[in-house]
Design an enzyme around this catalytic site. Sequence first.
Site, PDB file in Angstrom:
ATOM      1  N   GLY A  59      90.364  33.846  80.474  1.00  9.88           N
ATOM      2  CA  GLY A  59      90.891  32.591  81.006  1.00  9.88           C
ATOM      3  C   GLY A  59      90.495  31.480  80.055  1.00  9.88           C
ATOM      4  O   GLY A  59      91.287  30.945  79.286  1.00  9.88           O
ATOM      5  N   TYR A  71      76.865  23.208  85.910  1.00 10.74           N
ATOM      6  CA  TYR A  71      76.285  24.232  85.024  1.00 10.74           C
ATOM      7  C   TYR A  71      75.493  23.659  83.860  1.00 10.74           C
ATOM      8  O   TYR A  71      75.200  24.394  82.919  1.00 10.74           O
ATOM      9  CB  TYR A  71      77.394  25.091  84.392  1.00 10.74           C
ATOM     10  N   ARG A  98      81.793  20.519  85.493  1.00  8.68           N
ATOM     11  CA  ARG A  98      81.006  21.562  84.825  1.00  8.68           C
ATOM     12  C   ARG A  98      79.654  21.073  84.331  1.00  8.68           C
ATOM     13  O   ARG A  98      78.691  21.823  84.302  1.00  8.68           O
ATOM     14  CB  ARG A  98      81.802  22.202  83.691  1.00  8.68           C
ATOM     15  N   CYS A 117      80.267   7.661  92.743  1.00  4.74           N
ATOM     16  CA  CYS A 117      79.046   7.181  93.384  1.00  4.74           C
ATOM     17  C   CYS A 117      78.046   8.299  93.482  1.00  4.74           C
ATOM     18  O   CYS A 117      77.773   8.835  94.566  1.00  4.74           O
ATOM     19  CB  CYS A 117      79.372   6.634  94.761  1.00  4.74           C
ATOM     20  N   GLU A 118      77.475   8.668  92.345  1.00  5.18           N
ATOM     21  CA  GLU A 118      76.585   9.825  92.283  1.00  5.18           C
ATOM     22  C   GLU A 118      75.922   9.751  90.913  1.00  5.18           C
ATOM     23  O   GLU A 118      76.619   9.694  89.891  1.00  5.18           O
ATOM     24  CB  GLU A 118      77.488  11.067  92.397  1.00  5.18           C
TER      25      GLU A 118
END
Length: 477
Positions: free
Chosen positions: A331, A377, A373, A404-405
């Site tokens: 993929g 990860y 990602r 908001c993070e």
Amino acid sequence: MRAHPAGPRHGDMVSALGTPTAPVDSESLHELSPIVWPKSVLRARGKDLTAQSLEVAGVDVRDIADEFGTPLFVLDEADFRSRAAAFRRAYDDDEIPGTVYYAGKAFLSATTLRWLADEGLNLDVCSGGELALALRAGFPTDRISFHGNNKSHDEIDAAVIAGIGSFVIDSFEEIARVAAAATRHDVIVNVLVRVTVGVEAHTHEFIATAHEDQKFGLSLSTGAAAEAIRRIVKLPSLNLIGLHSHIGSQIFDEAGFEVAAHRLVGLAAAVRDEHGFEVDELNLGGGMGIAYQSDDDPMTADEMASLLRGIIKRECAGYGLRLPHIAVEPGRAIVGPSMFTLYRVGTVKEIDLGNGHARRYVSVDGGMSDNIRTALYDAEYTVRLASRVSEADAVLSRVVGRHCESGDIVVRDCWLPGDVTAGDLVAVAATGAYCRAMASNYNYVPRPAVVGVCEGKASLVLRGETIDDLLAFDPAL
Ligand SMILES: *Cc1c(COP(=O)(O)O)cnc(C)c1O
């Protein structure tokens, strides 16, 4: 060797997430490593000699951004097709014929499905939605294989009615469900058994264990795989054509594939001994790594194909089995490098790190909603100033999103020219796989468009969402 199944952050594999070492010279800030960027990407020398913005397939990224807006995924059609074709050719072998299934979950659209069909690839889907898209796009149904650990009755029924090529069986329940659907529609369905071979691989490392603690597949070591095969061969509506194994993703270390192939061939020999027939196909799954940074060194499709053929040949000779057909399911290795993300810078902040260093926070108009990602990860990406070149000194930077993070980071540590400012375009490379496909509407942010570029022309592959699209889901409005 060990790798943590939840990714490197959990396994203490990333030593010092934080301050990278020496600054780099301003020229290397503009380097476009050909293993990271799509083949046609270069610095434009066309109508605006001074700007030297990025150009893809002859189109200036500033024009693409103006026409389609940002954030935006930009897909190089020729690059995508050539990677698909390279896989197809790599597995075109007289002695051990091979089939290449594109793993649809990495990125799917009707346009790319047509390119894949043109290039002679097969397709693996893992939901009713992916199947519906493939069918609607006219992908040849007999070249579709259906994956997933919890396929519903309706999904199985739709796939049987469509006449897909095969199911990859992942549970005992599924054996009964597929057999019932096949009987109901009076057809015989080809199946493979997904075997958990006790190998798990991530990037440079793999673990081979006896016990497999994960949701996918039927275990080799506990005998679940053998039991599934016993049940399948008793059912006249099912035709066991092969065995399947998928050991992980973004793998550079071929030893994991070697162990998996060894164990799969061992099971094929056990099937012959118990049931008196040899399976036709061994599917070794996907997981071939790509370069996210210029010092990554992934295998080519050719190297991987001859490696797999070598292992299969040796192992089959050892058991006295005839050579099977092989299959793989790349993929990321097809779509990953052929796409990049274009963002517009909105704000820039300087944070004093207290150790004589400062970090520049460069906020862009997307973030974890179009690329999860990095947060998920600890993925590392290459970023370049895209709308121009700059002579300014390199500054330690962090490219962050607009959500908001505080974990909303696109590129954790990078060097960017010190004069990057609001209005500049930046490009993040190799975002074709698992970025748009995993995109969300966090903070009610619409998901970006995907634009295909070929021979000087840019056109929509997926339209971007609008706020109206999102509001339309709410029945109280
Ligand atoms: C995810 C997946 C793939 C594709 O993995 P890549 O890392 O994108 O190559 C192939 N096969 C199966 C069964 C998968 O789950």
